[in-house]
Write a protein that holds these residues in place. Structure first.
Motif, PDB file in Angstrom:
ATOM      1  N   LEU A   1       5.947   5.101 -17.254  1.00  0.00           N
ATOM      2  CA  LEU A   1       6.368   3.787 -16.787  1.00  0.00           C
ATOM      3  C   LEU A   1       5.240   3.280 -15.900  1.00  0.00           C
ATOM      4  O   LEU A   1       5.035   3.776 -14.779  1.00  0.00           O
ATOM      5  CB  LEU A   1       7.682   3.864 -16.022  1.00  0.00           C
ATOM      6  N   ILE A   2       4.493   2.313 -16.403  1.00  0.00           N
ATOM      7  CA  ILE A   2       3.225   1.905 -15.813  1.00  0.00           C
ATOM      8  C   ILE A   2       3.366   0.512 -15.206  1.00  0.00           C
ATOM      9  O   ILE A   2       3.750  -0.434 -15.892  1.00  0.00           O
ATOM     10  CB  ILE A   2       2.111   1.894 -16.877  1.00  0.00           C
ATOM     11  N   LEU A   3       3.037   0.391 -13.940  1.00  0.00           N
ATOM     12  CA  LEU A   3       3.057  -0.899 -13.241  1.00  0.00           C
ATOM     13  C   LEU A   3       1.623  -1.380 -13.050  1.00  0.00           C
ATOM     14  O   LEU A   3       0.754  -0.610 -12.627  1.00  0.00           O
ATOM     15  CB  LEU A   3       3.735  -0.746 -11.880  1.00  0.00           C
ATOM     16  N   ILE A   4       1.393  -2.651 -13.363  1.00  0.00           N
ATOM     17  CA  ILE A   4       0.082  -3.254 -13.128  1.00  0.00           C
ATOM     18  C   ILE A   4       0.192  -4.231 -11.965  1.00  0.00           C
ATOM     19  O   ILE A   4       0.929  -5.210 -12.022  1.00  0.00           O
ATOM     20  CB  ILE A   4      -0.440  -3.978 -14.380  1.00  0.00           C
ATOM     21  N   ASP A   5      -0.522  -3.925 -10.900  1.00  0.00           N
ATOM     22  CA  ASP A   5      -0.546  -4.680  -9.642  1.00  0.00           C
ATOM     23  C   ASP A   5       0.826  -4.698  -8.965  1.00  0.00           C
ATOM     24  O   ASP A   5       1.843  -4.321  -9.557  1.00  0.00           O
ATOM     25  CB  ASP A   5      -1.131  -6.071  -9.822  1.00  0.00           C
ATOM     26  N   THR A   6       0.830  -5.103  -7.684  1.00  0.00           N
ATOM     27  CA  THR A   6       2.042  -4.924  -6.878  1.00  0.00           C
ATOM     28  C   THR A   6       2.372  -6.119  -5.990  1.00  0.00           C
ATOM     29  O   THR A   6       3.257  -6.023  -5.140  1.00  0.00           O
ATOM     30  CB  THR A   6       1.909  -3.672  -5.986  1.00  0.00           C
ATOM     31  N   GLY A   7       1.676  -7.237  -6.148  1.00  0.00           N
ATOM     32  CA  GLY A   7       1.959  -8.379  -5.294  1.00  0.00           C
ATOM     33  C   GLY A   7       1.549  -8.158  -3.850  1.00  0.00           C
ATOM     34  O   GLY A   7       0.780  -7.248  -3.522  1.00  0.00           O
ATOM     35  N   MET A   8       2.094  -8.976  -2.963  1.00  0.00           N
ATOM     36  CA  MET A   8       1.696  -8.977  -1.561  1.00  0.00           C
ATOM     37  C   MET A   8       2.478  -7.994  -0.703  1.00  0.00           C
ATOM     38  O   MET A   8       2.045  -7.618   0.384  1.00  0.00           O
ATOM     39  CB  MET A   8       1.850 -10.401  -1.001  1.00  0.00           C
ATOM     40  N   GLY A   9       3.658  -7.573  -1.177  1.00  0.00           N
ATOM     41  CA  GLY A   9       4.485  -6.699  -0.356  1.00  0.00           C
ATOM     42  C   GLY A   9       5.164  -7.453   0.771  1.00  0.00           C
ATOM     43  O   GLY A   9       5.146  -8.687   0.827  1.00  0.00           O
ATOM     44  N   ASP A  10       5.755  -6.689   1.683  1.00  0.00           N
ATOM     45  CA  ASP A  10       6.528  -7.330   2.758  1.00  0.00           C
ATOM     46  C   ASP A  10       6.279  -6.717   4.129  1.00  0.00           C
ATOM     47  O   ASP A  10       7.033  -6.947   5.060  1.00  0.00           O
ATOM     48  CB  ASP A  10       8.025  -7.265   2.434  1.00  0.00           C
ATOM     49  N   LYS A  11       5.215  -5.931   4.282  1.00  0.00           N
ATOM     50  CA  LYS A  11       5.058  -5.186   5.532  1.00  0.00           C
ATOM     51  C   LYS A  11       4.230  -5.899   6.604  1.00  0.00           C
ATOM     52  O   LYS A  11       4.188  -5.464   7.746  1.00  0.00           O
ATOM     53  CB  LYS A  11       4.456  -3.805   5.257  1.00  0.00           C
TER      54      LYS A  11
ATOM     55  N   ARG B   1     -17.544 -11.647   4.120  1.00  0.00           N
ATOM     56  CA  ARG B   1     -16.843 -12.726   3.427  1.00  0.00           C
ATOM     57  C   ARG B   1     -15.522 -12.257   2.834  1.00  0.00           C
ATOM     58  O   ARG B   1     -14.556 -13.020   2.755  1.00  0.00           O
ATOM     59  CB  ARG B   1     -17.750 -13.285   2.334  1.00  0.00           C
ATOM     60  N   GLU B   2     -15.468 -11.011   2.416  1.00  0.00           N
ATOM     61  CA  GLU B   2     -14.287 -10.494   1.710  1.00  0.00           C
ATOM     62  C   GLU B   2     -13.393  -9.635   2.601  1.00  0.00           C
ATOM     63  O   GLU B   2     -12.314  -9.220   2.176  1.00  0.00           O
ATOM     64  CB  GLU B   2     -14.768  -9.662   0.512  1.00  0.00           C
ATOM     65  N   LYS B   3     -13.826  -9.397   3.816  1.00  0.00           N
ATOM     66  CA  LYS B   3     -13.142  -8.448   4.691  1.00  0.00           C
ATOM     67  C   LYS B   3     -11.673  -8.786   4.897  1.00  0.00           C
ATOM     68  O   LYS B   3     -10.818  -7.894   4.925  1.00  0.00           O
ATOM     69  CB  LYS B   3     -13.860  -8.389   6.043  1.00  0.00           C
ATOM     70  N   ALA B   4     -11.354 -10.063   5.016  1.00  0.00           N
ATOM     71  CA  ALA B   4      -9.961 -10.451   5.286  1.00  0.00           C
ATOM     72  C   ALA B   4      -9.033 -10.179   4.112  1.00  0.00           C
ATOM     73  O   ALA B   4      -7.805 -10.179   4.277  1.00  0.00           O
ATOM     74  CB  ALA B   4      -9.898 -11.935   5.649  1.00  0.00           C
ATOM     75  N   SER B   5      -9.590  -9.930   2.934  1.00  0.00           N
ATOM     76  CA  SER B   5      -8.763  -9.650   1.752  1.00  0.00           C
ATOM     77  C   SER B   5      -8.474  -8.167   1.572  1.00  0.00           C
ATOM     78  O   SER B   5      -7.561  -7.805   0.825  1.00  0.00           O
ATOM     79  CB  SER B   5      -9.458 -10.184   0.490  1.00  0.00           C
ATOM     80  N   PHE B   6      -9.261  -7.310   2.228  1.00  0.00           N
ATOM     81  CA  PHE B   6      -9.083  -5.864   2.118  1.00  0.00           C
ATOM     82  C   PHE B   6      -8.449  -5.345   3.408  1.00  0.00           C
ATOM     83  O   PHE B   6      -9.131  -5.181   4.423  1.00  0.00           O
ATOM     84  CB  PHE B   6     -10.428  -5.166   1.892  1.00  0.00           C
ATOM     85  N   LEU B   7      -7.153  -5.110   3.378  1.00  0.00           N
ATOM     86  CA  LEU B   7      -6.431  -4.647   4.558  1.00  0.00           C
ATOM     87  C   LEU B   7      -6.272  -3.134   4.493  1.00  0.00           C
ATOM     88  O   LEU B   7      -5.722  -2.603   3.516  1.00  0.00           O
ATOM     89  CB  LEU B   7      -5.062  -5.327   4.637  1.00  0.00           C
ATOM     90  N   LYS B   8      -6.739  -2.451   5.534  1.00  0.00           N
ATOM     91  CA  LYS B   8      -6.727  -0.995   5.501  1.00  0.00           C
ATOM     92  C   LYS B   8      -5.327  -0.421   5.325  1.00  0.00           C
ATOM     93  O   LYS B   8      -5.149   0.616   4.678  1.00  0.00           O
ATOM     94  CB  LYS B   8      -7.370  -0.452   6.778  1.00  0.00           C
ATOM     95  N   GLU B   9      -4.323  -1.103   5.898  1.00  0.00           N
ATOM     96  CA  GLU B   9      -2.966  -0.578   5.779  1.00  0.00           C
ATOM     97  C   GLU B   9      -2.452  -0.636   4.340  1.00  0.00           C
ATOM     98  O   GLU B   9      -1.483   0.041   4.001  1.00  0.00           O
ATOM     99  CB  GLU B   9      -2.019  -1.341   6.706  1.00  0.00           C
ATOM    100  N   ASN B  10      -3.089  -1.441   3.499  1.00  0.00           N
ATOM    101  CA  ASN B  10      -2.700  -1.509   2.094  1.00  0.00           C
ATOM    102  C   ASN B  10      -3.305  -0.403   1.252  1.00  0.00           C
ATOM    103  O   ASN B  10      -2.747  -0.047   0.201  1.00  0.00           O
ATOM    104  CB  ASN B  10      -3.132  -2.847   1.483  1.00  0.00           C
ATOM    105  N   ILE B  11      -4.458   0.109   1.676  1.00  0.00           N
ATOM    106  CA  ILE B  11      -5.210   0.982   0.769  1.00  0.00           C
ATOM    107  C   ILE B  11      -5.425   2.406   1.287  1.00  0.00           C
ATOM    108  O   ILE B  11      -5.363   3.355   0.504  1.00  0.00           O
ATOM    109  CB  ILE B  11      -6.555   0.337   0.368  1.00  0.00           C
ATOM    110  N   LEU B  12      -5.651   2.575   2.578  1.00  0.00           N
ATOM    111  CA  LEU B  12      -5.921   3.935   3.067  1.00  0.00           C
ATOM    112  C   LEU B  12      -4.747   4.889   2.871  1.00  0.00           C
ATOM    113  O   LEU B  12      -4.974   6.071   2.565  1.00  0.00           O
ATOM    114  CB  LEU B  12      -6.336   3.880   4.539  1.00  0.00           C
TER     115      LEU B  12
END
Length: 281
Positions: free
Chosen positions: A54-64, A145-156
């Motif tokens: 069961l494969i999900l592609i992308d996850t949206g913005m979330g709610d956290k 330029r792209e820093k605001a799009s990469f949030l550490k809490e989303n990826i680490l």
């Protein structure tokens, strides 16, 4: 194979940023802006039942994120990632794989959620999360330029959980999904190409965020390498015309999918609508 559209709500972005150098007099006819010059955009994910996967592609913005963060983007709509998956009859534990086209917050935000008020965990406890090494390194060492799009809490938390794996260019861990790697929007964004019966569906992510972005010069100001985006669009659209590929639009506020055709004035949208309109029975 069964394919499900997963709606995760809508958000707003500046129309000028979404259409780059295209004059407002042109793009406003496609997606009219509000009094703040903001247009609504979908965050449309895909859920694929393929054998035991069961494969999900992308996850949206979330709610956290907090209210201030969401206030910048006017998150709206009733659908959420979790409610949409549950509405299809699945639990979070059922998802075996999560493909992340890239790690901008509106694509990866739902991949992680709060375990409690002070700690984060992957939303899908039994899933392998798929990115690629070049894009991961780009995201955790972001340019200004792209820093605001990469949030550490989303990826680490994905790395810390040991649920993260990398796909190499030219390979795929899936029988029915291949990948196109493109670099105009961001480093090594992955576009899943799904084989469904005798058809191919390209989940075009931010290469073609909507059906309105089919014309080659209509590209976002968010793209890191705009001229490369134009070349990559030309290549993908050329193949889509000649192979009759279905394009799945992640951000189009009105249309889930479409097919394109070659005309005397360039490649144009031929038809667009619900994904099911284009799938063979």
């Amino acid at each position: 194979m069964n394919i499900h559209i997963i709606d995760t709500g809508f958000f707003k972005l500046d129309g000028g940023a979404m259409f780059g150098v295209v004059p407002k007099s042109l793009w406003n006819k496609q997606n009219p802006a509000d009094e703040k010059n903001l247009c609504s955009w979908a965050m449309r994910c895909l859920l694929i039942e393929d054998g035991k996967k069961l494969i999900l592609i992308d996850t949206g913005m979330g709610d956290k994120q907090d209210a201030k963060f969401f206030g910048h983007y006017d998150l709206h709509g009733d659908a959420t990632l979790i409610s949409s998956i549950q509405s299809k009859g699945f639990a979070l534990e059922d998802v075996t794989d999560v493909i992340l086209t890239h790690l901008h917050f509106d694509h990866v935000g739902g991949a992680v959620r709060f375990r409690d008020q002070s700690s984060l965990q992957p939303t899908f406890p039994n899933a392998t999360y798929w990115s690629n090494e070049a894009h991961w390194n780009w995201a955790i060492n972001p340019n200004p330029r792209e820093k605001a799009s990469f949030l550490k809490e989303n990826i680490l938390p994905l790395h810390e959980s040991a649920q993260l794996q990398f796909i190499k260019n030219g390979t795929s861990p899936f029988e029915s999904i291949d990948f196109l790697f493109v670099d105009g929007h961001t480093e090594q964004m992955m576009l899943p190409v799904i084989s469904y019966k005798d058809q191919k569906i390209i989940y075009v992510a931010d290469l073609l965020p909507s059906s309105f972005h089919i014309p080659i010069p209509w590209i976002m100001s968010y793209d890191m390498r705009p001229l490369q985006t134009m070349d990559e669009k030309q290549t993908v659209l050329h193949h889509a015309v000649h192979e009759n590929h279905i394009l799945l639009f992640e951000h189009d506020p009105l249309y889930e999918a479409g097919i394109v055709e070659q005309t005397d004035k360039g490649i144009k949208i031929r038809a667009r609508g619900p994904l099911t309109d284009f799938l063979a029975n």
